[in-house]
Enzyme design. Structure first.
Site, PDB file in Angstrom:
ATOM      1  N   CYS A 182       0.827  -1.214   0.000  1.00  0.00           N
ATOM      2  CA  CYS A 182       0.000   0.000   0.000  1.00  0.00           C
ATOM      3  C   CYS A 182       0.859   1.260   0.000  1.00  0.00           C
ATOM      4  CB  CYS A 182      -0.913   0.032   1.220  1.00  0.00           C
ATOM      5  SG  CYS A 182      -2.100  -1.299   1.249  1.00  0.00           S
TER       6      CYS A 182
HETATM    7  C1  BEZ Z   1       0.482  -4.629   1.954  1.00  0.00           C
HETATM    8  O1  BEZ Z   1       0.196  -3.504   1.594  1.00  0.00           O
HETATM    9  O2  BEZ Z   1       1.611  -5.088   1.762  1.00  0.00           O
HETATM   10  C2  BEZ Z   1      -0.546  -5.492   2.633  1.00  0.00           C
HETATM   11  C3  BEZ Z   1      -1.529  -4.919   3.397  1.00  0.00           C
HETATM   12  C4  BEZ Z   1      -2.466  -5.727   4.026  1.00  0.00           C
HETATM   13  C5  BEZ Z   1      -2.408  -7.093   3.892  1.00  0.00           C
HETATM   14  C6  BEZ Z   1      -1.430  -7.653   3.096  1.00  0.00           C
HETATM   15  C7  BEZ Z   1      -0.492  -6.853   2.455  1.00  0.00           C
END
Ligand code: BEZ
Length: 251
Positions: free
Chosen positions: A73
């Site tokens: 994210c």
């Molecule tokens: C990520 O942004 O890496 C992520 C966020 C929530 C769950 C899994 C991955």
């Protein structure tokens, strides 16, 4: 292996579909291309908004993310923030949505700005109750339970959904593909053309099936070529020339 009960539906022409019964019981509104996106009130990192009032009149990229302070994210947010001028050139505003509270979103946006040297100057919506994510089909139970998937809507200035992307938790989105799709939709609206696979601005268009040969002659002169009766390509240079001619005539 999960035991599924099946519902069998038959279409008017005898077509057959075998749908797990559980899928049928879950039927509710999910946003589709062509729907007008619903209005809603939200708390954001830039203050409270009523969505239609904020978005109408411009193109909108509404994107959900699983959560603040997470690796994929963070890179997505930085990538979109870095491309803010390219979105502005296309008359498009960005707005994010996560399950976090607004204070956390503000702190995260500030950290991304420092880490990547680019301000995050678009709002992020607090959806800590999950109401918006549930309503807009951003929860995919088998992928992530009640964590929001990576869903993106492109809305046109009249709030109609023109494109929907869905990505799982572990795959970051492509800002380049988002901009390319926005370009394709905007060229389609302006010129009544369609864009072929892997199109990029400056490459040939194709003619939609509803455009007749007479209409194509009128619009594109000799700038279109019939490969067969359903595959007809348009040279983008023909459109530039045509625009010039129209401008000269009306000057
Ligand atoms: C990520 O942004 O890496 C992520 C966020 C929530 C769950 C899994 C991955």
């Amino acid at each position: 292996m999960e035991q599924l009960q099946f519902f069998s539906g038959r279409g008017r022409n005898g077509e057959f579909v075998r749908l797990p019964r559980a899928y049928r019981q879950k039927v509710k509104w999910v946003p589709h291309i062509g729907d007008i996106f619903p209005d809603f009130d939200a708390t954001t990192t830039q203050g409270p908004i009523r969505f239609h009032g904020w978005a109408e009149g411009n193109w909108t990229i509404l994107f959900s993310q699983p959560g603040a302070f997470t690796p994929v994210c963070t890179t997505e947010l930085a990538s979109l923030a870095r491309a803010r001028r390219e979105f502005a050139d296309r008359n498009a505003n960005l707005i994010g949505l996560t399950n976090d509270e607004v204070q956390a979103l503000k702190a995260w946006a500030d950290e991304v700005a420092v880490l990547f040297g680019t301000p995050v100057d678009f709002p992020l919506i607090e959806d800590s109750s999950g109401l918006l994510a549930r309503t807009f089909g951003m929860h995919h139970q088998k992928e992530s339970g009640n964590v929001t998937i990576r869903k993106t809507f492109i809305l046109d200035p009249s709030m109609r959904i023109r494109m929907i992307f869905e990505y799982p938790l572990g795959v970051g989105r492509s800002t380049g593909e988002l901009l390319r799709t926005l370009d394709a939709l905007q060229h389609q609206d302006a010129l009544d053309v369609a864009t072929p696979a892997d199109w990029q601005p400056g490459l040939e268009y194709v003619l939609p099936m509803h455009v007749t040969a007479e209409q194509a002659d009128h619009r594109f002169g000799r700038g279109w070529t019939e490969i067969n009766d359903y595959l007809r390509v348009v040279d983008p240079a023909a459109l530039v020339e045509r625009h010039r001619r129209i401008t000269r005539q009306s000057a």
